[in-house]
Scaffold this motif. Sequence first.
Motif, PDB file in Angstrom:
ATOM      1  N   LEU A  62      13.295   2.836   1.702  1.00 47.82           N
ATOM      2  CA  LEU A  62      13.822   1.940   0.681  1.00 47.82           C
ATOM      3  C   LEU A  62      14.173   2.740  -0.555  1.00 47.82           C
ATOM      4  N   LYS A  63      15.353   2.483  -1.073  1.00 45.16           N
ATOM      5  CA  LYS A  63      15.790   3.078  -2.333  1.00 45.16           C
ATOM      6  C   LYS A  63      16.136   1.926  -3.272  1.00 45.16           C
ATOM      7  N   LEU A  64      15.429   1.851  -4.389  1.00 44.60           N
ATOM      8  CA  LEU A  64      15.708   0.857  -5.425  1.00 44.60           C
ATOM      9  C   LEU A  64      16.408   1.565  -6.567  1.00 44.60           C
ATOM     10  N   ILE A  65      17.500   1.008  -7.035  1.00 43.81           N
ATOM     11  CA  ILE A  65      18.283   1.606  -8.102  1.00 43.81           C
ATOM     12  C   ILE A  65      18.339   0.624  -9.267  1.00 43.81           C
ATOM     13  N   SER A  66      17.877   1.080 -10.422  1.00 38.57           N
ATOM     14  CA  SER A  66      17.922   0.275 -11.639  1.00 38.57           C
ATOM     15  C   SER A  66      18.780   0.977 -12.661  1.00 38.57           C
ATOM     16  N   TYR A  67      19.627   0.214 -13.336  1.00 40.49           N
ATOM     17  CA  TYR A  67      20.486   0.786 -14.366  1.00 40.49           C
ATOM     18  C   TYR A  67      19.889   0.628 -15.750  1.00 40.49           C
ATOM     19  N   GLU A  68      18.752  -0.058 -15.847  1.00 42.17           N
ATOM     20  CA  GLU A  68      18.093  -0.236 -17.150  1.00 42.17           C
ATOM     21  C   GLU A  68      16.851   0.636 -17.160  1.00 42.17           C
ATOM     22  N   VAL A  69      16.815   1.611 -18.031  1.00 42.09           N
ATOM     23  CA  VAL A  69      15.651   2.492 -18.162  1.00 42.09           C
ATOM     24  C   VAL A  69      15.131   2.442 -19.570  1.00 42.09           C
ATOM     25  N   ILE A  85      17.848  -8.415  -7.264  1.00 44.05           N
ATOM     26  CA  ILE A  85      18.677  -7.596  -6.388  1.00 44.05           C
ATOM     27  C   ILE A  85      20.083  -8.200  -6.363  1.00 44.05           C
ATOM     28  N   VAL A  86      21.053  -7.439  -6.873  1.00 42.25           N
ATOM     29  CA  VAL A  86      22.435  -7.919  -6.911  1.00 42.25           C
ATOM     30  C   VAL A  86      23.308  -7.234  -5.860  1.00 42.25           C
ATOM     31  N   ARG A  87      22.800  -6.158  -5.298  1.00 44.73           N
ATOM     32  CA  ARG A  87      23.513  -5.454  -4.231  1.00 44.73           C
ATOM     33  C   ARG A  87      22.480  -4.999  -3.224  1.00 44.73           C
ATOM     34  N   VAL A 114       0.837  -1.202   0.000  1.00 44.89           N
ATOM     35  CA  VAL A 114       0.000   0.000   0.000  1.00 44.89           C
ATOM     36  C   VAL A 114       0.872   1.254   0.000  1.00 44.89           C
ATOM     37  N   CYS A 115       1.923   1.257   0.805  1.00 38.63           N
ATOM     38  CA  CYS A 115       2.838   2.402   0.851  1.00 38.63           C
ATOM     39  C   CYS A 115       3.493   2.625  -0.506  1.00 38.63           C
ATOM     40  N   PHE A 116       3.928   1.552  -1.144  1.00 37.56           N
ATOM     41  CA  PHE A 116       4.560   1.668  -2.464  1.00 37.56           C
ATOM     42  C   PHE A 116       3.574   2.236  -3.475  1.00 37.56           C
ATOM     43  N   LEU A 117       2.373   1.681  -3.526  1.00 42.47           N
ATOM     44  CA  LEU A 117       1.397   2.117  -4.522  1.00 42.47           C
ATOM     45  C   LEU A 117       0.887   3.535  -4.254  1.00 42.47           C
ATOM     46  N   SER A 118       0.883   3.969  -2.980  1.00 45.55           N
ATOM     47  CA  SER A 118       0.446   5.342  -2.700  1.00 45.55           C
ATOM     48  C   SER A 118       1.512   6.348  -3.125  1.00 45.55           C
ATOM     49  N   GLU A 119       2.796   5.970  -3.030  1.00 46.23           N
ATOM     50  CA  GLU A 119       3.871   6.872  -3.445  1.00 46.23           C
ATOM     51  C   GLU A 119       4.181   6.748  -4.936  1.00 46.23           C
ATOM     52  N   HIS A 120       3.832   5.616  -5.525  1.00 47.94           N
ATOM     53  CA  HIS A 120       4.097   5.368  -6.952  1.00 47.94           C
ATOM     54  C   HIS A 120       2.848   4.777  -7.588  1.00 47.94           C
ATOM     55  N   PRO A 121       1.831   5.621  -7.858  1.00 48.56           N
ATOM     56  CA  PRO A 121       0.570   5.111  -8.401  1.00 48.56           C
ATOM     57  C   PRO A 121       0.742   4.388  -9.741  1.00 48.56           C
ATOM     58  N   GLN A 122       1.835   4.664 -10.435  1.00 46.91           N
ATOM     59  CA  GLN A 122       2.098   3.982 -11.689  1.00 46.91           C
ATOM     60  C   GLN A 122       2.611   2.575 -11.413  1.00 46.91           C
ATOM     61  N   GLY A 123       2.478   2.095 -10.179  1.00 44.79           N
ATOM     62  CA  GLY A 123       2.951   0.771  -9.788  1.00 44.79           C
ATOM     63  C   GLY A 123       2.388  -0.347 -10.632  1.00 44.79           C
ATOM     64  N   ASN A 124       1.261  -0.092 -11.293  1.00 46.60           N
ATOM     65  CA  ASN A 124       0.699  -1.100 -12.187  1.00 46.60           C
ATOM     66  C   ASN A 124       1.359  -1.045 -13.556  1.00 46.60           C
ATOM     67  N   GLY A 125       2.301  -0.117 -13.740  1.00 47.61           N
ATOM     68  CA  GLY A 125       3.009   0.045 -15.008  1.00 47.61           C
ATOM     69  C   GLY A 125       4.127  -0.964 -15.139  1.00 47.61           C
ATOM     70  N   PRO A 126       5.096  -0.664 -15.998  1.00 47.26           N
ATOM     71  CA  PRO A 126       6.182  -1.623 -16.214  1.00 47.26           C
ATOM     72  C   PRO A 126       7.028  -1.819 -14.954  1.00 47.26           C
ATOM     73  N   LEU A 127       7.438  -3.054 -14.748  1.00 42.64           N
ATOM     74  CA  LEU A 127       8.269  -3.393 -13.591  1.00 42.64           C
ATOM     75  C   LEU A 127       9.723  -3.094 -13.908  1.00 42.64           C
ATOM     76  N   LEU A 128      10.507  -2.861 -12.851  1.00 44.79           N
ATOM     77  CA  LEU A 128      11.941  -2.640 -13.037  1.00 44.79           C
ATOM     78  C   LEU A 128      12.570  -3.914 -13.610  1.00 44.79           C
ATOM     79  N   GLU A 129      13.466  -3.725 -14.559  1.00 50.76           N
ATOM     80  CA  GLU A 129      14.105  -4.846 -15.258  1.00 50.76           C
ATOM     81  C   GLU A 129      15.568  -4.950 -14.854  1.00 50.76           C
ATOM     82  N   GLY A 130      16.152  -6.103 -15.105  1.00 51.86           N
ATOM     83  CA  GLY A 130      17.587  -6.287 -14.968  1.00 51.86           C
ATOM     84  C   GLY A 130      18.076  -6.249 -13.537  1.00 51.86           C
ATOM     85  N   GLU A 131      19.374  -5.957 -13.419  1.00 54.21           N
ATOM     86  CA  GLU A 131      20.020  -5.916 -12.107  1.00 54.21           C
ATOM     87  C   GLU A 131      19.570  -4.699 -11.316  1.00 54.21           C
ATOM     88  N   LEU A 132      19.312  -4.912 -10.030  1.00 53.06           N
ATOM     89  CA  LEU A 132      18.852  -3.830  -9.156  1.00 53.06           C
ATOM     90  C   LEU A 132      19.720  -3.771  -7.902  1.00 53.06           C
TER      91      LEU A 132
END
Length: 148
Positions: free
Chosen positions: A141-148, A124-126, A49-67
């Motif tokens: 929580l901070k998620l970092i993706s290098y694939e955009v 999650i690699v790190r 719920v916290c994630f979706l309230s801060e990122h309503p586009q949560g139903n959009g594309p998921l993060l890909e690759g190494e995170l």
Amino acid sequence: MEKDDIMNILITIPGEPKGKGRPRFKRAGRFVSTYTPEETASYENFVKVCFLSEHPQGNGPLLEGELEAEIKAYFSPPKSTSKKKLQLMLDGDINPTKKPDTDNIAKIILDSLNGIAFHDDSQIVRLVVEKRYSNNPRVELKLISYEV
């Protein structure tokens, strides 16, 4: 990977940090089944719920690759702490060594976001997890993706 190709997702989960509870076992005759403890399931839903309230586009594309994931868990200091020790706690000179363990904090947060922020937490690699004291208990929580 270029430094410019970075995407960050930040979320804050208010309240005392929780850890992933161990699965429980229930016997029904000859059969044994497992289930997730209610407190764990409830907190996982709260994280979603916290994630979706801060990122309503949560139903959009998921993060890909190494995170990479950076988790900071802030606990309330004990009520009986002296003023001097309290200040050391809030300054980060004394950190919590109490339960939940850092690995259980990471497990509950990352498992909650499977299929919502990323496909699977195996991406999650790190992982960096810190426990601190604060008068404002929460998990950041901070998620970092290098694939955009």
